[in-house]
Design a protein around this motif. Structure first.
Motif, PDB file in Angstrom:
ATOM      1  N   ILE A  20      20.674  56.555  -4.392  1.00  0.00           N
ATOM      2  CA  ILE A  20      20.806  57.672  -3.459  1.00  0.00           C
ATOM      3  C   ILE A  20      21.265  58.920  -4.219  1.00  0.00           C
ATOM      4  N   HIS A  66      23.488  62.044  -4.913  1.00  0.00           N
ATOM      5  CA  HIS A  66      24.873  62.277  -4.486  1.00  0.00           C
ATOM      6  C   HIS A  66      24.951  63.338  -3.394  1.00  0.00           C
ATOM      7  N   THR A  67      23.934  64.216  -3.327  1.00  0.00           N
ATOM      8  CA  THR A  67      23.917  65.260  -2.307  1.00  0.00           C
ATOM      9  C   THR A  67      23.679  64.700  -0.907  1.00  0.00           C
ATOM     10  N   ASP A  68      23.200  63.450  -0.805  1.00  0.00           N
ATOM     11  CA  ASP A  68      22.963  62.819   0.500  1.00  0.00           C
ATOM     12  C   ASP A  68      24.197  62.122   1.042  1.00  0.00           C
ATOM     13  N   ILE A  78      26.791  58.984   3.943  1.00  0.00           N
ATOM     14  CA  ILE A  78      25.860  58.554   4.989  1.00  0.00           C
ATOM     15  C   ILE A  78      26.689  57.876   6.073  1.00  0.00           C
TER      16      ILE A  78
END
Length: 450
Positions: free
Chosen positions: A271, A273-275, A278
């Motif tokens: 993933i 890191h900007t996402d 979650i």
């Protein structure tokens, strides 16, 4: 799953932390297996190198018209030797892996050491303003309060029909009590999505065995799961048994919590890191055989084979996971504050935590009809324990790939919340007041009437 590198670098840390969880770890056995693995690996690498050297030598001899018979005979012995070494290497790797997957997570330094729930630590408790004014939970009623079974049966809580349909420890709801159950679900989802920013999901209720391995239910807790068979359409070409999960390949399972499906959405992924973070939520039924419960709390809605739950899952950067844990606890508390039900937050000790957890808070609500506190939610930080099993990773701002941290929590167990509402909002005539926050979901009726 614990980090193999930690075993190799700091085995004493593993031993000492597992002692806190009442587990005596045989580090000598592990070190012996690891030593044998290294020796076999070196032997394999040496033989592979020798095979390559001999192959080149044979080529040179043939090119020069020289006799290569002796070297060819020597090289022909290598494949059989390598085969035996590969088999031994795989056996040792599997033995080491068996140890790794059998061990629970290591407790966070802030977790109190203890053997049972008696060693859990109360962090705080919350009472509605009206109870504070009355002098506390002991002055909640001017009459002797009843438990939720006594109160619920005249309102449509039907254990007899459920037993006829499915056996013991199931429930059947009719009329407005079923509507109240649904209202609680809607309230919980609305709060977590609209106020706290979780993404609502709808997930399967049946999963494959690899999914349960990822979140730690398999192989250790197989006896607590309900198994579903696909039927006669299973391919006969599949192997019948999976060593890692210790299950037959055709087996599928009813979920025991939607933590399983939500957390596994990042399985085998990297993933950005900007996402992160979650944040996911869902309502689902949960199915647990709980073979080891030994009859504990089986009366009423407290411990059912099928129950509903609204689940919270956070998938986060390791640096933020303990901040997120506290935040998730607050998100769960907020629901109970709106419902105005007394509760307390408990920090679980090392001997009472779940298998995957590094730190867990339980939220317990007051059941006046039983004169006791009952767990209604459990919120855990699993750190990278599940992520290692799932191969769930993220790429940081420098491009480095690391394991994610996963957290989960009940927000809330719906049946237990329903039971808590019945007991805390009962009137002397056995009718039930509707909590103010639930009235819009209940067509603005004031009470559940017998």
């Amino acid at each position: 799953m614990l980090s193999l590198s930690l075993f190799r670098k700091n085995p004493e840390v593993i031993v000492n932390h597992l002692k806190k969880r009442n587990i005596k770890f045989n580090i000598e056995n592990f070190n012996d297996l690891e030593s044998q693995r290294k020796i076999v690996q070196i032997e394999i690498e040496n033989l592979q190198s020798k095979r390559n050297i001999l192959a080149k030598r044979i080529g040179q001899l043939k090119k020069n018209g020289e006799d290569a018979t002796a070297i060819i005979l020597e090289s022909k012995l290598i494949p059989e030797k390598l085969k035996k070494l590969y088999e031994k290497f795989e056996y040792l790797k599997e033995s080491i892996n068996e140890i790794l997957i059998s061990l629970p997570n290591l407790p966070h330094y802030s977790v109190p050491i203890g053997n049972s729930n008696y060693n859990n630590k109360e962090i705080r408790r919350w009472l509605p303003r009206t109870l504070i004014e009355k002098g506390g939970i002991n002055y909640q009623f001017s009459f002797n309060p009843k438990d939720h079974v006594f109160l619920g049966v005249p309102l449509g809580l039907d254990f007899s029909t459920a037993s006829d349909l499915s056996g013991s420890r199931f429930s059947f709801l009719r009329g407005n009590i079923a509507r109240l159950h649904r209202a609680l679900i809607q309230l919980m989802l609305d709060i977590q999505t609209n106020k706290h920013g979780y993404i609502e999901c709808y997930t399967p209720y049946i999963v494959n065995r690899q999914i349960l391995f990822g979140t730690g239910q398999l192989p250790k807790f197989k006896e607590e799961m309900f198994i579903v068979f696909k039927g006669s359409g299973v391919s006969k070409n599949l192997p019948t048994y999976d060593k890692k999960t210790k299950c037959k390949n055709e087996e599928q399972y009813l979920i025991s919590t939607s933590e399983i499906t939500l957390t596994n959405t990042v399985r085998n992924q990297i993933i950005p890191h900007t996402d992160l973070p979650i944040k996911l939520t869902t309502h689902s039924p949960c199915f647990r055989s709980e073979a080891g419960s030994n009859g504990k709390d089986t009366k009423g809605l407290i411990r059912q084979h099928q129950f509903d739950k609204v689940e919270l899952v956070s998938i986060v950067h390791p640096k933020s996971s303990y901040f997120i844990l506290e935040e998730m606890v607050n998100h769960v508390e907020y629901v109970l504050q709106l419902l105005e039900i007394p509760y307390r937050v408990m920090l679980l000790c090392t001997g009472d935590m779940g298998f995957c957890s590094a730190k867990t808070y339980d939220i317990e609500v007051w059941f006046p009809g039983q004169n006791s506190w009952r767990e209604i939610s459990s919120i855990s930080n699993c750190e990278d324990f599940q992520a290692r099993r799932m191969m769930a990773r993220f790429r940081d701002s420098l491009g480095k790939i690391e394991y994610l941290h996963t957290l989960n929590g009940s927000a809330l167990a719906v049946g237990r919340t329903l039971a808590a509402v019945l007991e805390n909002y009962q009137m002397q005539d056995k009718n039930i007041l509707i909590p103010k926050v639930l009235k819009p979901y209940m067509g603005n009726i004031e009470t559940l009437k017998i």
